[in-house]
Design a protein around this motif. Sequence first.
Motif, PDB file in Angstrom:
ATOM      1  N   ASP A 413       0.799  -1.332  -0.131  1.00  0.00           N
ATOM      2  CA  ASP A 413      -0.021  -0.044  -0.186  1.00  0.00           C
ATOM      3  C   ASP A 413       0.819   1.343   0.030  1.00  0.00           C
ATOM      4  O   ASP A 413       0.556   2.318  -0.638  1.00  0.00           O
ATOM      5  CB  ASP A 413      -0.871  -0.173   1.278  1.00  0.00           C
ATOM      6  CG  ASP A 413      -1.951  -1.033   1.204  1.00  0.00           C
ATOM      7  OD1 ASP A 413      -2.112  -1.705   0.215  1.00  0.00           O
ATOM      8  OD2 ASP A 413      -2.650  -1.275   2.165  1.00  0.00           O
ATOM      9  N   ALA A 414       2.100   1.191   0.800  1.00  0.00           N
ATOM     10  CA  ALA A 414       2.838   2.352   0.842  1.00  0.00           C
ATOM     11  C   ALA A 414       3.639   2.633  -0.451  1.00  0.00           C
ATOM     12  O   ALA A 414       3.636   3.698  -1.014  1.00  0.00           O
ATOM     13  CB  ALA A 414       3.698   2.327   1.912  1.00  0.00           C
ATOM     14  N   LEU A 415       3.925   1.618  -1.013  1.00  0.00           N
ATOM     15  CA  LEU A 415       4.709   1.521  -2.455  1.00  0.00           C
ATOM     16  C   LEU A 415       3.646   2.382  -3.614  1.00  0.00           C
ATOM     17  O   LEU A 415       3.932   3.172  -4.413  1.00  0.00           O
ATOM     18  CB  LEU A 415       5.286   0.447  -2.803  1.00  0.00           C
ATOM     19  CG  LEU A 415       6.406  -0.228  -1.853  1.00  0.00           C
ATOM     20  CD1 LEU A 415       7.006  -1.368  -2.485  1.00  0.00           C
ATOM     21  CD2 LEU A 415       7.599   0.799  -1.896  1.00  0.00           C
ATOM     22  N   THR A 416       2.396   1.951  -3.468  1.00  0.00           N
ATOM     23  CA  THR A 416       1.389   2.411  -4.311  1.00  0.00           C
ATOM     24  C   THR A 416       1.213   3.895  -4.143  1.00  0.00           C
ATOM     25  O   THR A 416       1.238   4.708  -5.265  1.00  0.00           O
ATOM     26  CB  THR A 416       0.038   1.580  -4.197  1.00  0.00           C
ATOM     27  OG1 THR A 416       0.290   0.136  -4.314  1.00  0.00           O
ATOM     28  CG2 THR A 416      -0.888   2.159  -5.138  1.00  0.00           C
ATOM     29  N   VAL A 417       1.385   4.383  -2.925  1.00  0.00           N
ATOM     30  CA  VAL A 417       1.129   5.896  -2.631  1.00  0.00           C
ATOM     31  C   VAL A 417       2.250   6.425  -3.285  1.00  0.00           C
ATOM     32  O   VAL A 417       2.180   7.570  -3.933  1.00  0.00           O
ATOM     33  CB  VAL A 417       0.991   6.058  -1.109  1.00  0.00           C
ATOM     34  CG1 VAL A 417       1.023   7.447  -0.842  1.00  0.00           C
ATOM     35  CG2 VAL A 417      -0.414   5.491  -0.807  1.00  0.00           C
ATOM     36  N   LEU A 418       3.622   6.004  -2.850  1.00  0.00           N
ATOM     37  CA  LEU A 418       4.642   6.542  -3.449  1.00  0.00           C
ATOM     38  C   LEU A 418       4.860   6.571  -4.980  1.00  0.00           C
ATOM     39  O   LEU A 418       5.208   7.486  -5.561  1.00  0.00           O
ATOM     40  CB  LEU A 418       5.786   6.064  -2.803  1.00  0.00           C
ATOM     41  CG  LEU A 418       6.047   6.166  -1.195  1.00  0.00           C
ATOM     42  CD1 LEU A 418       7.135   5.293  -0.765  1.00  0.00           C
ATOM     43  CD2 LEU A 418       6.294   7.558  -0.857  1.00  0.00           C
ATOM     44  N   GLY A 419       4.269   5.581  -5.384  1.00  0.00           N
ATOM     45  CA  GLY A 419       4.438   5.545  -6.840  1.00  0.00           C
ATOM     46  C   GLY A 419       3.442   6.774  -7.500  1.00  0.00           C
ATOM     47  O   GLY A 419       3.975   7.369  -8.618  1.00  0.00           O
ATOM     48  N   ALA A 420       2.397   6.767  -6.924  1.00  0.00           N
ATOM     49  CA  ALA A 420       1.233   7.788  -7.241  1.00  0.00           C
ATOM     50  C   ALA A 420       1.962   9.428  -7.224  1.00  0.00           C
ATOM     51  O   ALA A 420       1.573  10.273  -7.976  1.00  0.00           O
ATOM     52  CB  ALA A 420       0.046   7.677  -6.623  1.00  0.00           C
ATOM     53  N   LEU A 421       2.659   9.424  -6.126  1.00  0.00           N
ATOM     54  CA  LEU A 421       3.346  10.740  -5.919  1.00  0.00           C
ATOM     55  C   LEU A 421       4.406  10.817  -6.862  1.00  0.00           C
ATOM     56  O   LEU A 421       5.127  11.892  -6.965  1.00  0.00           O
ATOM     57  CB  LEU A 421       3.884  10.763  -4.413  1.00  0.00           C
ATOM     58  CG  LEU A 421       2.754  10.922  -3.526  1.00  0.00           C
ATOM     59  CD1 LEU A 421       3.552  10.645  -1.810  1.00  0.00           C
ATOM     60  CD2 LEU A 421       1.886  12.127  -3.590  1.00  0.00           C
ATOM     61  N   GLY A 422       5.053   9.990  -7.540  1.00  0.00           N
ATOM     62  CA  GLY A 422       6.085   9.990  -8.423  1.00  0.00           C
ATOM     63  C   GLY A 422       7.370   9.951  -7.489  1.00  0.00           C
ATOM     64  O   GLY A 422       8.456  10.546  -7.858  1.00  0.00           O
ATOM     65  N   ALA A 423       7.252   9.352  -6.100  1.00  0.00           N
ATOM     66  CA  ALA A 423       8.607   9.358  -5.454  1.00  0.00           C
ATOM     67  C   ALA A 423       9.430   8.289  -5.707  1.00  0.00           C
ATOM     68  O   ALA A 423      10.597   8.295  -5.310  1.00  0.00           O
ATOM     69  CB  ALA A 423       8.075   9.525  -3.942  1.00  0.00           C
ATOM     70  N   ILE A 424       8.936   7.119  -6.359  1.00  0.00           N
ATOM     71  CA  ILE A 424       9.770   5.926  -6.651  1.00  0.00           C
ATOM     72  C   ILE A 424       9.497   5.667  -7.972  1.00  0.00           C
ATOM     73  O   ILE A 424       8.407   5.996  -8.427  1.00  0.00           O
ATOM     74  CB  ILE A 424       9.439   4.782  -5.871  1.00  0.00           C
ATOM     75  CG1 ILE A 424       7.790   4.507  -5.685  1.00  0.00           C
ATOM     76  CG2 ILE A 424       9.815   5.242  -4.362  1.00  0.00           C
ATOM     77  CD1 ILE A 424       7.570   3.154  -4.874  1.00  0.00           C
ATOM     78  N   ASP A 425      10.396   4.899  -8.570  1.00  0.00           N
ATOM     79  CA  ASP A 425      10.331   4.409 -10.137  1.00  0.00           C
ATOM     80  C   ASP A 425       9.674   3.070  -9.891  1.00  0.00           C
ATOM     81  O   ASP A 425       9.340   2.495  -8.785  1.00  0.00           O
ATOM     82  CB  ASP A 425      11.732   4.483 -10.770  1.00  0.00           C
ATOM     83  CG  ASP A 425      12.696   3.619  -9.939  1.00  0.00           C
ATOM     84  OD1 ASP A 425      12.445   2.712  -9.330  1.00  0.00           O
ATOM     85  OD2 ASP A 425      13.925   3.760 -10.405  1.00  0.00           O
ATOM     86  N   ASP A 426       9.659   2.340 -11.012  1.00  0.00           N
ATOM     87  CA  ASP A 426       9.086   0.993 -11.349  1.00  0.00           C
ATOM     88  C   ASP A 426      10.094   0.056 -10.428  1.00  0.00           C
ATOM     89  O   ASP A 426       9.144  -1.110  -9.896  1.00  0.00           O
ATOM     90  CB  ASP A 426       8.960   0.795 -12.741  1.00  0.00           C
ATOM     91  CG  ASP A 426       8.094   1.569 -13.523  1.00  0.00           C
ATOM     92  OD1 ASP A 426       7.094   2.020 -12.682  1.00  0.00           O
ATOM     93  OD2 ASP A 426       8.211   1.580 -14.568  1.00  0.00           O
ATOM     94  N   GLU A 427      11.111   0.317 -10.207  1.00  0.00           N
ATOM     95  CA  GLU A 427      12.016  -0.854  -9.274  1.00  0.00           C
ATOM     96  C   GLU A 427      12.002  -0.282  -7.829  1.00  0.00           C
ATOM     97  O   GLU A 427      12.701  -0.972  -7.185  1.00  0.00           O
ATOM     98  CB  GLU A 427      13.553  -0.602  -9.691  1.00  0.00           C
ATOM     99  CG  GLU A 427      13.729  -0.868 -11.233  1.00  0.00           C
ATOM    100  CD  GLU A 427      13.006  -2.210 -11.724  1.00  0.00           C
ATOM    101  OE1 GLU A 427      13.377  -3.152 -10.893  1.00  0.00           O
ATOM    102  OE2 GLU A 427      12.717  -2.492 -12.617  1.00  0.00           O
ATOM    103  N   GLY A 428      11.241   0.559  -7.607  1.00  0.00           N
ATOM    104  CA  GLY A 428      10.952   0.998  -5.993  1.00  0.00           C
ATOM    105  C   GLY A 428      12.215   1.816  -5.523  1.00  0.00           C
ATOM    106  O   GLY A 428      12.183   2.107  -4.551  1.00  0.00           O
TER     107      GLY A 428
END
Length: 849
Positions: A413-428
């Motif tokens: 769930d946290a990685l989904t939020v960060l992905g939506a924020l553009g804070a992480i790339d596809d590799e995390g």
Amino acid sequence: MTSAAFDLAAIGAGLSFAAALPDVAAALDVDHAVVVSAPPGTGKTTLVPPLLASRVPGRVIVTQPRRVAARAAARRLAQLDGSTLGERVGFTVRGERSVGPSTRIEFVTAGVLLRRLLDDPGLDGVDAVIIDEVHERALETDLLIGLLSEVRLLRDDLTLVAMSATLDAARIAGVIGTDERPAAVVEHAVPAFPLTERWAPSPGPRLDERGVSWEFLDHVARTTVSAARDLTRDDPTADVLVFAPGAREVAEIARRVRDADGSYDVRELHGQLPAAAQDAVIRGRRASDPPRIIVTTSLAESSLTVPGVRLVVDSCLARQPQRDAARGMTGLVTTAAPRSSCVQRAGRATRQGPGIVVRCVDERTYAAAPARPAPEIAVADLTDAALLLACWGAPGGAGLRLIDPPPADSLADALTVLGALGAIDDEGRATVEGRDLARIPTDPRLARALRDGSPLVGAALAADVVALLSGDVRIADADAAQALVALRSGRTPDARWRTDADRLRRLVPATPGVRSGLDGTGLVIALAFPERIAQRVERTADGATFLLASGTRAGMRGPLAASEWIAVADVTRAAGRAAAGSGAIIRAAAALSEAQMERAAQHLMTDRVEAAFTNGRVQARRERRIGAILRASVPVRASADEGRDAVRRALQRDGLGVFAWSEAADTLRRRLSLVRRELGDPWPDVSDAGLLATLDAWLGPELDALAAGTPAARIDLAPPLRRLLPWPEASRLDALVPERLEVPSGSRVRIGYPDADDTSARPVVAVKLQECFGWAETPRLVDDHVPVLFHLLSPAGRPLAVTDDLASFWSGPYAQVRAEMRGRYPKHPWPEDPWSAAPTRHTKNRTPR
């Protein structure tokens, strides 16, 4: 004075842990990683830092889980050292710093050190780190242990000490040490002063739909006053410590105690108080002052020592983070305090002599409480932690020596939020955007709202809102905008909020000319939590129910319930009338205009045709949505692809029961199933799973017809099933599994084949017993693989016998059946010798001779 060594003898005078310093020094002579375990109040936080400072040339960092504890520990050590705070001993907490170039020991919160590590992974100039209060298992403390264990792989000169009042020392030693050699463990025990336990259960419930009940708060206050009078009558120097779950309960109990007895100096102690008020409580009192009753949160449980306490009154309640995965919510909930926490609280009464604890529950309720608190990493929102780990280069904690790994679902769930924020790339891994957000000391979602909201509503309002949501300010009626009015006007004094807001404002560019007023509060919240944009869907007698874009329904009371749109900052599980039947209640929100809503939720907006197969036919509507919130819906005709997809979804969800199976289709399916069961390939799998997996292979034209609007009731499934017949084997179907079986009387009786998903049942022929006289050999189907199971019936059609061995039946059980039935059915033949009798379906008068 700044160059002189710390005088450990003077600092440790009267502290029992002074006796353990040689053991700590001996352990440090062997290794740079040590675990220290000692009860609260023994002096480990005061003595271990100067011991390390005498052994290393660089700075010693000491972490505390709370700001007030970091300040208090620094002030206490500086006082014992005889130096000015900020010289040899200093502290840094969020929004406040007192250190200098000659500072040797610096007390910090765990969050401060985590962000310092991101900027300086090698901790240049720091030679020792002490992580205190490890047993609390705060999320940031757990993360620090993992990161510092990795730093030590690169810096073998860095000393790492983990300290706690009570902890699983061997487990922690294994984490901060190495696989080959765990860290040394130094345990210090002191004889405990006697503790008298008393029980004072409340006559009413502790919790109601709003949280802690007023009745229970009254009970705690009455219990406190009564116990305090008994204590101070004999010992006027003694103080009382009362534990409540949160700041609201602290204030309510303190007010009740003041109203009941004005002879006591009633103080409050919690994280929302100004630093000066917190420090005044920790310093103690003069002998001439009246006895104190200090009402506190878990703040004073272990990380702080409040002098003079001889009586503890414990509500046995705690406020702990709890994650609701189904609704995507994480928040603080009031629950029974773990017994280990209650033991820590009670120990505050016996630090200086015999003490008393009064627990406001009965012994059975106390025994039913959890033994110990869950680690925060297991129950908290992990968005901030996941961003920190991504910036560190260990996405999800991969490769780190953590006490407990983050739960997979919470991390996802946290990685989904960060992905939506553009804070992480596809590799995390952290992006440039993510690293920028991580430098803002707040939750990444609030950091994004501060940065993106400032140009829209002004840096001042954006910072004020983010500081409000980041802190511990109680928001009356869940109205964040009105809470800001009270804070700005001083009606709700909160120095920490003002300090945090000023600091946050300095982190974003100035916005001259941008003025929004408080009506921009909702936009800032919506930018942080767009999935919590909510529309009112129902009015109730004293509130309203809102539907959040995430799909959660939540109740709200107060004036804000009249708003059509709101942005929700805090929503939590709840029960009772306050939740308006939704199972959740909104704790903080602000009104939102439709234009603001559309600006914040652009990425959640959809405009598409939704086709569904309901009531046996395809229906479609064009829907505009914001997440789960439906904005508009009009009927349209589904395209062929949309219709087919809708039928497929319905079949996968509801199964083949959506069709009205004709007798011919059902019989054919049952026959095919038996052949498949006995002979396997190439005969088709016609079980539910098999047919659903091959829809296009057998049901293609019918899917097109359904997609075009044909009702399911008009679809005959017999022709589609025949498409599955394998050729040339299909020519043998009637021989392998005939529809009917001819019996000796000449009747052609329908064979009942087992259900398509039944893997063991056999085909059944139900026939009158008289029609089978003389039949010795039981027929077998599917190339003689399966014997038919006969249900031999009475003339009235009732079962008399079940057999798959006719010869044995005539030679044995028949005689008993004949004896019982011949008198009941005298018009029908019941020959003594069934082998020689003529089979018939008629009565005696019509039986051929």
